[in-house]
Design a protein around this motif. Sequence first.
Motif, PDB file in Angstrom:
ATOM      1  N   ALA A  34       1.103  -1.181  -0.017  1.00  0.00           N
ATOM      2  CA  ALA A  34      -0.042   0.117  -0.058  1.00  0.00           C
ATOM      3  C   ALA A  34       0.678   1.364   0.071  1.00  0.00           C
ATOM      4  N   GLU A  35       2.005   1.116   0.726  1.00  0.00           N
ATOM      5  CA  GLU A  35       2.813   2.415   0.727  1.00  0.00           C
ATOM      6  C   GLU A  35       3.577   2.759  -0.461  1.00  0.00           C
ATOM      7  N   ALA A  36       3.850   1.654  -1.006  1.00  0.00           N
ATOM      8  CA  ALA A  36       4.467   1.673  -2.494  1.00  0.00           C
ATOM      9  C   ALA A  36       3.664   2.066  -3.479  1.00  0.00           C
ATOM     10  N   LEU A  37       2.448   1.657  -3.562  1.00  0.00           N
ATOM     11  CA  LEU A  37       1.467   1.994  -4.336  1.00  0.00           C
ATOM     12  C   LEU A  37       1.112   3.674  -4.201  1.00  0.00           C
ATOM     13  N   ARG A  38       0.995   4.051  -3.123  1.00  0.00           N
ATOM     14  CA  ARG A  38       0.591   5.199  -2.611  1.00  0.00           C
ATOM     15  C   ARG A  38       1.879   6.379  -3.193  1.00  0.00           C
ATOM     16  N   ALA A  39       3.069   5.839  -3.139  1.00  0.00           N
ATOM     17  CA  ALA A  39       4.151   6.616  -3.499  1.00  0.00           C
ATOM     18  C   ALA A  39       4.129   6.826  -4.946  1.00  0.00           C
ATOM     19  N   LEU A  40       3.834   5.871  -5.674  1.00  0.00           N
ATOM     20  CA  LEU A  40       3.702   5.716  -7.115  1.00  0.00           C
ATOM     21  C   LEU A  40       2.583   6.459  -7.538  1.00  0.00           C
ATOM     22  N   ARG A  41       1.298   6.362  -6.841  1.00  0.00           N
ATOM     23  CA  ARG A  41       0.266   7.436  -7.265  1.00  0.00           C
ATOM     24  C   ARG A  41       0.726   8.811  -7.183  1.00  0.00           C
ATOM     25  N   GLU A  42       1.345   9.077  -6.025  1.00  0.00           N
ATOM     26  CA  GLU A  42       1.341  10.517  -5.780  1.00  0.00           C
ATOM     27  C   GLU A  42       2.256  10.979  -7.024  1.00  0.00           C
ATOM     28  N   ARG A  43       3.173  10.259  -7.548  1.00  0.00           N
ATOM     29  CA  ARG A  43       4.069  10.731  -8.659  1.00  0.00           C
ATOM     30  C   ARG A  43       3.563  10.499  -9.973  1.00  0.00           C
ATOM     31  N   GLY A  44       2.422  10.080  -9.926  1.00  0.00           N
ATOM     32  CA  GLY A  44       1.426   9.850 -11.275  1.00  0.00           C
ATOM     33  C   GLY A  44       2.188   8.600 -12.058  1.00  0.00           C
ATOM     34  N   TRP A  45       2.898   7.842 -11.609  1.00  0.00           N
ATOM     35  CA  TRP A  45       3.609   6.678 -12.163  1.00  0.00           C
ATOM     36  C   TRP A  45       2.848   5.569 -12.195  1.00  0.00           C
ATOM     37  N   THR A  46       2.816   4.633 -13.136  1.00  0.00           N
ATOM     38  CA  THR A  46       2.405   3.386 -13.294  1.00  0.00           C
ATOM     39  C   THR A  46       3.441   2.359 -13.053  1.00  0.00           C
ATOM     40  N   LEU A  47       3.141   1.083 -12.754  1.00  0.00           N
ATOM     41  CA  LEU A  47       3.905   0.193 -12.375  1.00  0.00           C
ATOM     42  C   LEU A  47       3.667  -1.086 -13.280  1.00  0.00           C
ATOM     43  N   ALA A  48       5.016  -1.895 -13.421  1.00  0.00           N
ATOM     44  CA  ALA A  48       4.889  -3.148 -14.251  1.00  0.00           C
ATOM     45  C   ALA A  48       6.059  -4.037 -13.364  1.00  0.00           C
ATOM     46  N   VAL A  49       5.559  -5.342 -13.193  1.00  0.00           N
ATOM     47  CA  VAL A  49       6.504  -6.227 -12.361  1.00  0.00           C
ATOM     48  C   VAL A  49       7.065  -7.424 -13.184  1.00  0.00           C
ATOM     49  N   ALA A  50       8.253  -7.761 -12.901  1.00  0.00           N
ATOM     50  CA  ALA A  50       8.999  -8.938 -13.843  1.00  0.00           C
ATOM     51  C   ALA A  50       9.375  -9.762 -12.438  1.00  0.00           C
ATOM     52  N   GLU A  51       8.874 -11.140 -12.546  1.00  0.00           N
ATOM     53  CA  GLU A  51       9.291 -11.943 -11.358  1.00  0.00           C
ATOM     54  C   GLU A  51       9.812 -13.338 -12.065  1.00  0.00           C
ATOM     55  N   SER A  52      10.841 -13.705 -11.136  1.00  0.00           N
ATOM     56  CA  SER A  52      11.179 -15.165 -11.311  1.00  0.00           C
ATOM     57  C   SER A  52      11.130 -15.803  -9.991  1.00  0.00           C
ATOM     58  N   LEU A  53      11.816 -15.738  -8.987  1.00  0.00           N
ATOM     59  CA  LEU A  53      11.846 -16.668  -8.001  1.00  0.00           C
ATOM     60  C   LEU A  53      10.728 -16.553  -6.989  1.00  0.00           C
ATOM     61  N   THR A  54      10.191 -15.258  -7.196  1.00  0.00           N
ATOM     62  CA  THR A  54       8.768 -14.935  -6.371  1.00  0.00           C
ATOM     63  C   THR A  54       7.553 -15.470  -7.016  1.00  0.00           C
ATOM     64  N   GLY A  55       7.693 -15.980  -8.447  1.00  0.00           N
ATOM     65  CA  GLY A  55       6.624 -16.526  -9.040  1.00  0.00           C
ATOM     66  C   GLY A  55       5.197 -15.991  -8.891  1.00  0.00           C
ATOM     67  N   GLY A  56       5.107 -14.712  -8.874  1.00  0.00           N
ATOM     68  CA  GLY A  56       3.803 -14.038  -9.029  1.00  0.00           C
ATOM     69  C   GLY A  56       3.408 -13.656  -7.446  1.00  0.00           C
ATOM     70  N   LEU A  57       4.027 -13.917  -6.620  1.00  0.00           N
ATOM     71  CA  LEU A  57       3.831 -13.375  -5.274  1.00  0.00           C
ATOM     72  C   LEU A  57       3.898 -12.116  -4.938  1.00  0.00           C
TER      73      LEU A  57
END
Length: 173
Positions: free
Chosen positions: A11-34
């Motif tokens: 929630a904190e990370a998303l809040r910080a991104l939202r405040e900057r007006g930034w969107t997010l994309a995630v690439a995962e290997s060992l976390t497998g979608g977690l």
Amino acid sequence: MPDPAGAGSAAEALRALRERGWTLAVAESLTGGLLSARIVDVPGASLVHRGAVVAYATELKATLLGVPDGLLARRGPVDPDVALRMAAGVRERLGADVGVATTGVAGPDEQDGKPPGTVHVAVVTPDAQAVRSWHLVGDRAMVRERTVEAALRLLRELADGSGDERAGGPDTA
């Protein structure tokens, strides 16, 4: 059920991104979608989170995320530069402002000579990029969970400008 502390970090990370007006994309290997699952557990995540790629197989890091074949051949998939290329690649391929990536060895066995608990997390934003590496202690589930927490922490730091090279990571050996 997600860990409340972990959901708070997302929630904190998303809040910080939202405040900057930034969107997010995630690439995962060992976390497998977690990591992506933790992000979408937060109400309103769709305002920021564009999507995720789980590239567990080495060749998918090249074909889906644009990690150079030569880098993968020389260093293998568990490498800080691979994590950085994954983050940059998912950012570009999914049309996001910020990319975050995880790669490593969750265990119980080593991979390409790297011991269990070897983890690399990278974040690329319009303003900065960072890679952090750790050797995490714990079983497979604990390594994956601590990697998610570390990725969310680094993401928040870069999104809100509080990144500190001395900042602590997850529990290490």
